[in-house]
Design a protein around this motif. Sequence first.
Motif, PDB file in Angstrom:
ATOM      1  N   ASP A  53       0.836  -1.200   0.000  1.00  0.00           N
ATOM      2  CA  ASP A  53       0.000   0.000   0.000  1.00  0.00           C
ATOM      3  C   ASP A  53       0.867   1.245   0.000  1.00  0.00           C
ATOM      4  O   ASP A  53       0.910   2.005   0.972  1.00  0.00           O
ATOM      5  CB  ASP A  53      -0.935  -0.014   1.208  1.00  0.00           C
ATOM      6  N   CYS A  55       2.535   4.257  -2.948  1.00  0.00           N
ATOM      7  CA  CYS A  55       2.836   4.759  -4.283  1.00  0.00           C
ATOM      8  C   CYS A  55       4.354   4.762  -4.435  1.00  0.00           C
ATOM      9  O   CYS A  55       5.052   5.317  -3.582  1.00  0.00           O
ATOM     10  CB  CYS A  55       2.273   6.172  -4.473  1.00  0.00           C
ATOM     11  N   ARG A  58       5.763   8.762  -4.581  1.00  0.00           N
ATOM     12  CA  ARG A  58       5.725   9.697  -3.462  1.00  0.00           C
ATOM     13  C   ARG A  58       5.594   9.041  -2.093  1.00  0.00           C
ATOM     14  O   ARG A  58       5.621   9.721  -1.079  1.00  0.00           O
ATOM     15  CB  ARG A  58       4.561  10.680  -3.637  1.00  0.00           C
ATOM     16  N   ILE A  60       2.943   7.794  -0.794  1.00  0.00           N
ATOM     17  CA  ILE A  60       1.599   7.973  -0.250  1.00  0.00           C
ATOM     18  C   ILE A  60       0.860   6.631  -0.315  1.00  0.00           C
ATOM     19  O   ILE A  60       0.981   5.913  -1.301  1.00  0.00           O
ATOM     20  CB  ILE A  60       0.839   9.043  -1.054  1.00  0.00           C
ATOM     21  N   LEU A  62      -1.633   3.999  -1.355  1.00  0.00           N
ATOM     22  CA  LEU A  62      -2.557   3.875  -2.490  1.00  0.00           C
ATOM     23  C   LEU A  62      -3.998   3.751  -2.015  1.00  0.00           C
ATOM     24  O   LEU A  62      -4.921   4.106  -2.739  1.00  0.00           O
ATOM     25  CB  LEU A  62      -2.177   2.686  -3.360  1.00  0.00           C
ATOM     26  N   GLY A  65      -6.285   6.623  -2.468  1.00  0.00           N
ATOM     27  CA  GLY A  65      -6.658   7.005  -3.821  1.00  0.00           C
ATOM     28  C   GLY A  65      -8.015   6.456  -4.224  1.00  0.00           C
ATOM     29  O   GLY A  65      -8.860   6.144  -3.384  1.00  0.00           O
ATOM     30  N   GLU A  73      -5.833   4.491  -8.654  1.00  0.00           N
ATOM     31  CA  GLU A  73      -5.331   5.829  -8.961  1.00  0.00           C
ATOM     32  C   GLU A  73      -4.825   6.480  -7.687  1.00  0.00           C
ATOM     33  O   GLU A  73      -5.574   6.644  -6.724  1.00  0.00           O
ATOM     34  CB  GLU A  73      -6.465   6.654  -9.561  1.00  0.00           C
ATOM     35  N   CYS A  74      -3.560   6.843  -7.663  1.00  0.00           N
ATOM     36  CA  CYS A  74      -2.954   7.502  -6.510  1.00  0.00           C
ATOM     37  C   CYS A  74      -3.652   8.838  -6.269  1.00  0.00           C
ATOM     38  O   CYS A  74      -3.943   9.574  -7.204  1.00  0.00           O
ATOM     39  CB  CYS A  74      -1.462   7.707  -6.775  1.00  0.00           C
ATOM     40  N   CYS A  75      -3.879   9.178  -5.009  1.00  0.00           N
ATOM     41  CA  CYS A  75      -4.539  10.452  -4.695  1.00  0.00           C
ATOM     42  C   CYS A  75      -3.639  11.645  -5.034  1.00  0.00           C
ATOM     43  O   CYS A  75      -4.135  12.739  -5.274  1.00  0.00           O
ATOM     44  CB  CYS A  75      -4.952  10.499  -3.222  1.00  0.00           C
ATOM     45  N   TYR A  76      -2.362  11.444  -5.089  1.00  0.00           N
ATOM     46  CA  TYR A  76      -1.439  12.527  -5.410  1.00  0.00           C
ATOM     47  C   TYR A  76      -1.293  12.690  -6.927  1.00  0.00           C
ATOM     48  O   TYR A  76      -1.352  13.788  -7.449  1.00  0.00           O
ATOM     49  CB  TYR A  76      -0.062  12.265  -4.788  1.00  0.00           C
ATOM     50  N   HIS A  77      -1.093  11.590  -7.627  1.00  0.00           N
ATOM     51  CA  HIS A  77      -0.833  11.650  -9.061  1.00  0.00           C
ATOM     52  C   HIS A  77      -2.089  11.775  -9.901  1.00  0.00           C
ATOM     53  O   HIS A  77      -2.051  12.291 -11.006  1.00  0.00           O
ATOM     54  CB  HIS A  77      -0.057  10.392  -9.511  1.00  0.00           C
TER      55      HIS A  77
END
Length: 78
Positions: A53, A55, A58, A60, A62, A65, A73-77
């Motif tokens: 779990d 990314c 970064r 973060i 996953l 997301g 889908e990553c919440c950052y990307h």
Amino acid sequence: MTSAIESEILRDLWYMAIPGSELKRGQMLGKILLGQSLLLGRDANGDVFAMRDICPHRGIPLSHGEFDGREIECCYHG
């Protein structure tokens, strides 16, 4: 205190992380098992998956997301 060898042996075993009935199609869930952050999920076809779990870009989780049943889908990307 467990040794490194004991720790490796414990990681090579199967563990029940969540009852299958609690993981619906298109759902993902972050869990910690043996100190490892895991992302559990069930895709749109009903197949179950588990992965780290995190990314790789970064660091973060996953699990923060989005998941449409096919792709995470990553919440950052995005």
